[in-house]
Design a protein around this motif. Structure first.
Motif, mmCIF file in Angstrom:
data_model
loop_
_atom_site.group_PDB
_atom_site.id
_atom_site.type_symbol
_atom_site.label_atom_id
_atom_site.label_comp_id
_atom_site.label_asym_id
_atom_site.label_seq_id
_atom_site.Cartn_x
_atom_site.Cartn_y
_atom_site.Cartn_z
ATOM 1 N N LYS A 236 0.850 -1.186 0.000
ATOM 2 C CA LYS A 236 0.000 0.000 0.000
ATOM 3 C C LYS A 236 0.885 1.235 0.000
ATOM 4 N N PRO A 237 0.481 2.296 -0.718
ATOM 5 C CA PRO A 237 1.269 3.530 -0.670
ATOM 6 C C PRO A 237 1.132 4.168 0.706
ATOM 7 N N ASP A 238 2.160 4.938 1.090
ATOM 8 C CA ASP A 238 2.083 5.657 2.363
ATOM 9 C C ASP A 238 0.958 6.668 2.278
ATOM 10 N N LEU A 239 0.112 6.682 3.295
ATOM 11 C CA LEU A 239 -1.008 7.596 3.328
ATOM 12 C C LEU A 239 -0.706 8.744 4.272
ATOM 13 N N VAL A 240 -1.208 9.909 3.933
ATOM 14 C CA VAL A 240 -1.087 11.057 4.825
ATOM 15 C C VAL A 240 -2.068 10.841 5.958
ATOM 16 N N ALA A 241 -1.630 11.132 7.169
ATOM 17 C CA ALA A 241 -2.505 10.960 8.326
ATOM 18 C C ALA A 241 -3.727 11.855 8.171
ATOM 19 N N PRO A 242 -4.913 11.296 8.422
ATOM 20 C CA PRO A 242 -6.125 12.102 8.291
ATOM 21 C C PRO A 242 -6.169 13.172 9.377
ATOM 22 N N GLY A 243 -6.780 14.287 9.040
ATOM 23 C CA GLY A 243 -6.934 15.369 9.992
ATOM 24 C C GLY A 243 -8.305 15.322 10.641
ATOM 25 N N PRO A 244 -8.582 16.312 11.491
ATOM 26 C CA PRO A 244 -9.870 16.328 12.197
ATOM 27 C C PRO A 244 -11.076 16.326 11.248
ATOM 28 N N ALA A 245 -10.968 17.007 10.110
ATOM 29 C CA ALA A 245 -12.111 17.068 9.193
ATOM 30 C C ALA A 245 -12.501 15.672 8.706
ATOM 31 N N GLU A 246 -11.506 14.848 8.355
ATOM 32 C CA GLU A 246 -11.799 13.487 7.888
ATOM 33 C C GLU A 246 -12.408 12.645 8.999
ATOM 34 N N VAL A 247 -11.899 12.823 10.205
ATOM 35 C CA VAL A 247 -12.429 12.066 11.343
ATOM 36 C C VAL A 247 -13.866 12.476 11.621
ATOM 37 N N PHE A 248 -14.127 13.801 11.656
ATOM 38 C CA PHE A 248 -15.487 14.274 11.917
ATOM 39 C C PHE A 248 -16.442 13.848 10.807
ATOM 40 N N ALA A 249 -15.981 13.865 9.560
ATOM 41 C CA ALA A 249 -16.826 13.432 8.443
ATOM 42 C C ALA A 249 -17.181 11.955 8.583
ATOM 43 N N ALA A 250 -16.199 11.143 8.957
ATOM 44 C CA ALA A 250 -16.456 9.709 9.127
ATOM 45 C C ALA A 250 -17.425 9.462 10.275
ATOM 46 N N LEU A 251 -17.321 10.265 11.334
ATOM 47 C CA LEU A 251 -18.190 10.091 12.502
ATOM 48 C C LEU A 251 -19.578 10.694 12.293
ATOM 49 N N GLY A 252 -19.763 11.405 11.192
ATOM 50 C CA GLY A 252 -21.027 12.085 10.944
ATOM 51 C C GLY A 252 -22.147 11.195 10.437
ATOM 52 N N ASP A 253 -21.952 9.909 10.449
ATOM 53 C CA ASP A 253 -22.964 8.971 9.968
ATOM 54 C C ASP A 253 -23.346 8.026 11.109
ATOM 55 N N PRO A 254 -24.640 7.871 11.393
ATOM 56 C CA PRO A 254 -25.067 7.009 12.500
ATOM 57 C C PRO A 254 -24.616 5.555 12.358
ATOM 58 N N THR A 255 -24.571 5.054 11.140
ATOM 59 C CA THR A 255 -24.145 3.665 10.934
ATOM 60 C C THR A 255 -22.681 3.509 11.301
ATOM 61 N N ARG A 256 -21.854 4.458 10.879
ATOM 62 C CA ARG A 256 -20.430 4.374 11.206
ATOM 63 C C ARG A 256 -20.202 4.543 12.708
ATOM 64 N N LEU A 257 -20.977 5.427 13.340
ATOM 65 C CA LEU A 257 -20.872 5.570 14.799
ATOM 66 C C LEU A 257 -21.214 4.262 15.492
ATOM 67 N N SER A 258 -22.240 3.590 15.004
ATOM 68 C CA SER A 258 -22.653 2.309 15.582
ATOM 69 C C SER A 258 -21.557 1.255 15.408
#
Length: 110
Positions: A3-25
């Motif tokens: 896998k290529p090296d990925l840039v560490a996600p920032g707060p925006a990516e984390v908040f976007a991922a957490l913004g869905d009830p299914t993903r929170l569950s």
């Protein structure tokens, strides 16, 4: 192929991922520290394995879960570091707002 090296996600990516009830569950299920397969995560839900997989990949891109291969099975585990970093970010923003409100109060009352 690695896998290529990925840039560490920032707060925006984390908040976007957490913004869905299914993903929170899904994250809540994984936050006990146990790894789980897609089949286990989709059990007792109305979600298909394909839907769970898509949500897990969003969480993985945000750095919130990791995919652990055990033989032919993929198991997903919780990674708490991005949550701690997001909390730290919110703490900094909160402190900035507290300072701004304090200056406003001093101006209005002074």
């Amino acid at each position: 192929m690695s896998k290529p090296d990925l840039v560490a996600p920032g707060p925006a990516e984390v908040f976007a991922a957490l913004g869905d009830p299914t993903r929170l569950s899904l994250l809540a299920k994984l936050s006990d520290g146990e790894t789980r397969s897609i089949a286990k995560l989709s059990a007792d839900t109305k979600l298909t394995r394909q839907a769970v997989t898509k949500h897990l990949h969003v969480l993985e891109r945000a750095g919130l879960v990791e995919n652990i291969r055990i033989g032919r099975e993929s198991r997903f585990g919780y990674k708490p570091e991005p949550i701690a970093e997001a909390k730290s970010y919110l703490d900094r923003v909160s402190a900035q707002w507290d300072e701004a409100l304090g200056r406003l109060r001093a101006f209005v009352e002074g």
